[in-house]
Design a protein around this motif. Structure first.
Motif, PDB file in Angstrom:
ATOM      1  N   GLY A 151       0.813  -1.210   0.000  1.00  0.00           N
ATOM      2  CA  GLY A 151       0.000   0.000   0.000  1.00  0.00           C
ATOM      3  C   GLY A 151       0.843   1.255   0.000  1.00  0.00           C
ATOM      4  N   GLY A 152       0.430   2.248  -0.800  1.00  0.00           N
ATOM      5  CA  GLY A 152       1.121   3.529  -0.859  1.00  0.00           C
ATOM      6  C   GLY A 152       0.162   4.682  -0.633  1.00  0.00           C
ATOM      7  N   GLY A 153       0.684   5.892  -0.602  1.00  0.00           N
ATOM      8  CA  GLY A 153      -0.152   7.067  -0.381  1.00  0.00           C
ATOM      9  C   GLY A 153      -0.663   7.113   1.050  1.00  0.00           C
ATOM     10  N   ILE A 154      -1.961   7.282   1.203  1.00  0.00           N
ATOM     11  CA  ILE A 154      -2.566   7.387   2.526  1.00  0.00           C
ATOM     12  C   ILE A 154      -2.345   6.122   3.353  1.00  0.00           C
ATOM     13  CG2 ILE A 154      -4.818   6.498   1.833  1.00  0.00           C
ATOM     14  CD1 ILE A 154      -6.129   8.497   3.633  1.00  0.00           C
ATOM     15  N   ILE A 155      -2.185   4.976   2.693  1.00  0.00           N
ATOM     16  CA  ILE A 155      -1.961   3.723   3.420  1.00  0.00           C
ATOM     17  C   ILE A 155      -0.587   3.744   4.074  1.00  0.00           C
ATOM     18  CG2 ILE A 155      -1.853   1.216   3.206  1.00  0.00           C
ATOM     19  CD1 ILE A 155      -3.685   1.509   0.742  1.00  0.00           C
ATOM     20  N   TYR A 156       0.415   4.182   3.319  1.00  0.00           N
ATOM     21  CA  TYR A 156       1.774   4.274   3.853  1.00  0.00           C
ATOM     22  C   TYR A 156       1.873   5.338   4.939  1.00  0.00           C
ATOM     23  CZ  TYR A 156       6.750   5.541   3.898  1.00  0.00           C
ATOM     24  OH  TYR A 156       8.034   5.852   4.278  1.00  0.00           O
ATOM     25  N   HIS A 157       1.407   6.552   4.628  1.00  0.00           N
ATOM     26  CA  HIS A 157       1.527   7.640   5.596  1.00  0.00           C
ATOM     27  C   HIS A 157       0.595   7.426   6.787  1.00  0.00           C
ATOM     28  CE1 HIS A 157       4.264  10.127   3.262  1.00  0.00           C
ATOM     29  NE2 HIS A 157       3.569   9.798   2.186  1.00  0.00           N
ATOM     30  N   GLY A 158      -0.565   6.814   6.547  1.00  0.00           N
ATOM     31  CA  GLY A 158      -1.459   6.513   7.655  1.00  0.00           C
ATOM     32  C   GLY A 158      -0.860   5.488   8.598  1.00  0.00           C
ATOM     33  N   SER A 159      -0.156   4.507   8.043  1.00  0.00           N
ATOM     34  CA  SER A 159       0.515   3.515   8.892  1.00  0.00           C
ATOM     35  C   SER A 159       1.585   4.181   9.739  1.00  0.00           C
ATOM     36  CB  SER A 159       1.131   2.412   8.026  1.00  0.00           C
ATOM     37  OG  SER A 159       0.136   1.681   7.338  1.00  0.00           O
ATOM     38  N   LYS A 160       2.374   5.073   9.125  1.00  0.00           N
ATOM     39  CA  LYS A 160       3.386   5.798   9.892  1.00  0.00           C
ATOM     40  C   LYS A 160       2.733   6.638  10.988  1.00  0.00           C
ATOM     41  CE  LYS A 160       6.719   7.914   7.811  1.00  0.00           C
ATOM     42  NZ  LYS A 160       7.435   8.820   6.859  1.00  0.00           N
ATOM     43  N   GLY A 161       1.616   7.286  10.634  1.00  0.00           N
ATOM     44  CA  GLY A 161       0.929   8.120  11.605  1.00  0.00           C
ATOM     45  C   GLY A 161       0.361   7.323  12.763  1.00  0.00           C
ATOM     46  N   CYS A 162      -0.177   6.124  12.453  1.00  0.00           N
ATOM     47  CA  CYS A 162      -0.742   5.281  13.517  1.00  0.00           C
ATOM     48  C   CYS A 162       0.353   4.817  14.472  1.00  0.00           C
ATOM     49  CB  CYS A 162      -1.473   4.087  12.915  1.00  0.00           C
ATOM     50  SG  CYS A 162      -3.092   4.493  12.217  1.00  0.00           S
ATOM     51  N   TRP A 163       1.516   4.440  13.912  1.00  0.00           N
ATOM     52  CA  TRP A 163       2.628   4.028  14.771  1.00  0.00           C
ATOM     53  C   TRP A 163       3.059   5.185  15.661  1.00  0.00           C
ATOM     54  CZ3 TRP A 163       3.918  -0.630  15.967  1.00  0.00           C
ATOM     55  CH2 TRP A 163       3.730  -1.679  15.060  1.00  0.00           C
ATOM     56  N   THR A 164       3.165   6.394  15.085  1.00  0.00           N
ATOM     57  CA  THR A 164       3.573   7.555  15.867  1.00  0.00           C
ATOM     58  C   THR A 164       2.551   7.866  16.955  1.00  0.00           C
ATOM     59  OG1 THR A 164       4.748   8.481  13.974  1.00  0.00           O
ATOM     60  CG2 THR A 164       4.181   9.993  15.753  1.00  0.00           C
ATOM     61  N   PHE A 165       1.260   7.784  16.603  1.00  0.00           N
ATOM     62  CA  PHE A 165       0.202   8.071  17.576  1.00  0.00           C
ATOM     63  C   PHE A 165       0.259   7.099  18.748  1.00  0.00           C
ATOM     64  CE2 PHE A 165      -4.053   7.334  19.259  1.00  0.00           C
ATOM     65  CZ  PHE A 165      -4.459   8.621  19.566  1.00  0.00           C
ATOM     66  N   ARG A 166       0.412   5.817  18.437  1.00  0.00           N
ATOM     67  CA  ARG A 166       0.440   4.814  19.508  1.00  0.00           C
ATOM     68  C   ARG A 166       1.654   4.998  20.417  1.00  0.00           C
ATOM     69  NH1 ARG A 166      -1.100   0.972  15.394  1.00  0.00           N
ATOM     70  NH2 ARG A 166       1.014   0.136  15.381  1.00  0.00           N
ATOM     71  N   GLU A 167       2.765   5.478  19.839  1.00  0.00           N
ATOM     72  CA  GLU A 167       3.991   5.607  20.625  1.00  0.00           C
ATOM     73  C   GLU A 167       4.039   6.903  21.438  1.00  0.00           C
ATOM     74  OE1 GLU A 167       7.015   5.292  17.715  1.00  0.00           O
ATOM     75  OE2 GLU A 167       6.814   3.120  17.452  1.00  0.00           O
ATOM     76  N   THR A 168       3.303   7.943  21.003  1.00  0.00           N
ATOM     77  CA  THR A 168       3.424   9.242  21.660  1.00  0.00           C
ATOM     78  C   THR A 168       2.171   9.679  22.414  1.00  0.00           C
ATOM     79  OG1 THR A 168       2.714  10.407  19.641  1.00  0.00           O
ATOM     80  CG2 THR A 168       5.083  10.023  19.928  1.00  0.00           C
ATOM     81  N   SER A 169       1.023   9.057  22.143  1.00  0.00           N
ATOM     82  CA  SER A 169      -0.218   9.496  22.781  1.00  0.00           C
ATOM     83  C   SER A 169      -0.217   9.176  24.272  1.00  0.00           C
ATOM     84  CB  SER A 169      -1.416   8.821  22.103  1.00  0.00           C
ATOM     85  OG  SER A 169      -2.620   9.168  22.779  1.00  0.00           O
ATOM     86  N   VAL A 170      -0.834  10.070  25.045  1.00  0.00           N
ATOM     87  CA  VAL A 170      -0.977   9.839  26.488  1.00  0.00           C
ATOM     88  C   VAL A 170      -2.330   9.225  26.817  1.00  0.00           C
ATOM     89  CG1 VAL A 170       0.604  11.697  27.063  1.00  0.00           C
ATOM     90  CG2 VAL A 170      -1.838  12.190  26.846  1.00  0.00           C
ATOM     91  N   LEU A 171      -3.160   8.983  25.813  1.00  0.00           N
ATOM     92  CA  LEU A 171      -4.464   8.383  26.056  1.00  0.00           C
ATOM     93  C   LEU A 171      -4.300   6.944  26.522  1.00  0.00           C
ATOM     94  CD1 LEU A 171      -6.472   9.694  22.956  1.00  0.00           C
ATOM     95  CD2 LEU A 171      -6.598  10.524  25.315  1.00  0.00           C
ATOM     96  N   PRO A 172      -5.159   6.484  27.435  1.00  0.00           N
ATOM     97  CA  PRO A 172      -5.066   5.093  27.902  1.00  0.00           C
ATOM     98  C   PRO A 172      -5.252   4.112  26.753  1.00  0.00           C
ATOM     99  CG  PRO A 172      -6.509   6.387  29.327  1.00  0.00           C
ATOM    100  CD  PRO A 172      -6.205   7.241  28.127  1.00  0.00           C
TER     101      PRO A 172
END
Length: 321
Positions: A151-172
């Motif tokens: 997957g490319g485009g939104i799939i690639y960047h969305g995957s990167k974004g999801c990884w970043t969100f999970r690693e940096t978010s303070v939400l439970p």
């Protein structure tokens, strides 16, 4: 039983206690060979042990990434003359997209019980399915990688974004599947109001030697799966090749209006070529000027701006129970 081996990887389900349950279950089956892996080197070592023990059925207990590591090693060994084993896939990961198409559904320990019953009476409650494997090559000097979804485009960047969100978010619980769900919801919310969550990527696509031109895409994916996560089938194009290629243009006009048809593999006026959409089947594909893709969840970038080559000329067999 002595000809069965299992490889367990660091999938989401396994990391949430599933691997401990599997270990307890396997304690009662000492003759079943079990190897736990985390890297491609671990996978290579496990398959070497299985080959020495004449293992003919390899059960993969992990997510899409673990399966991709196993399939890559199996295909690289096949290229030098080794026979590929029969495979079975358990749902030990987060999305389990490949397992949802050709794997053994349900809790891994229960699915393994069904596989073992099938192995005692092949041809009983279960069947063998075959899937073409995507070979992804980033340069002539680098070893190929193998999998079932690119997957490319939104799939690639969305995957990167999801990884970043999970690693940096303070939400439970943001590091779990909830984090993925929240990340995807944010992307879909922007699309719903007509915004592109990430800048489109201008990618040139060549399929079976035919240059389809370069254009801006919101999303571009290639798969050999017959159905994807949640059972969707967003490929409606014609052709007889195993690669199913779909491109969503920028701007993605009609993407939600077309969903009742496009997600079931049905063409409609909202996804016509005149509106910029592409869907076709091919045996080979080349992607140029792409900034990166995901291969079964793994983030892969091009090497020195070289094109990415895809083909699906070989297949593997899987037990599905």
């Amino acid at each position: 039983m002595k000809h069965i081996g299992m490889i367990s990887g660091p999938g989401y389900h396994n990391n949430r206690g599933g691997l401990s349950r599997m270990r307890r279950f396997l304690a009662g089956i000492p003759e079943l060979r079990h190897e736990e892996v985390a890297t491609p080197v671990d996978v290579a070592r496990a398959l070497s042990k299985f080959r020495e023990a004449n293992v003919r059925l390899v059960v993969v207990n992990g997510g899409d990434g673990t399966l991709s590591m196993v399939v890559t090693e199996v295909m690289l060994r096949r290229a030098v003359g080794d026979a590929a084993p029969l495979l079975a896939v358990l749902e030990g990961g987060r999305t389990n997209m490949s397992a949802g198409d050709f794997g053994c559904r349900g809790r891994p320990t229960r699915a393994l019980r069904r596989i073992l019953r099938w192995a005692e009476r092949p041809g009983g409650d279960g069947d063998i399915v075959e899937r073409a494997v995507i070979r992804l090559t980033t340069s002539p000097e680098s070893p190929s990688r193998y999998g079932f979804f690119v997957g490319g485009g939104i799939i690639y960047h969305g995957s990167k974004g999801c990884w970043t969100f999970r690693e940096t978010s303070v939400l439970p619980a943001s590091e779990t599947g909830l984090g993925t769900a929240l990340g995807v919801a944010a992307i879909l919310g922007k699309l719903l109001v007509g915004k592109t969550p990430y800048p489109p990527v201008t990618v040139g696509v060549t399929a079976d030697g035919v240059d389809l031109g370069a254009r801006p895409w919101v999303a571009l994916f290639v798969t050999t799966l017959e159905r994807m996560a949640l059972g969707i089938r967003p490929f409606w194009g014609e052709g007889d090749g195993p690669l199913r290629i779909t491109g969503v243009p920028d701007p993605p006009r009609g993407v939600f209006l077309s969903a009742p048809w496009s997600l079931r593999g049905k063409p409609c006026r909202w996804t016509s070529p005149e509106r910029g959409y592409t869907s076709l089947r091919a045996r080979t594909a080349v992607l140029t000027h792409i900034d990166g893709v995901t291969l079964d969840g793994e983030l892969i970038q091009p090497e020195d701006g070289q094109p990415m080559s895809l083909d699906a000329t070989e297949s593997l067999r899987f037990v599905r129970t």
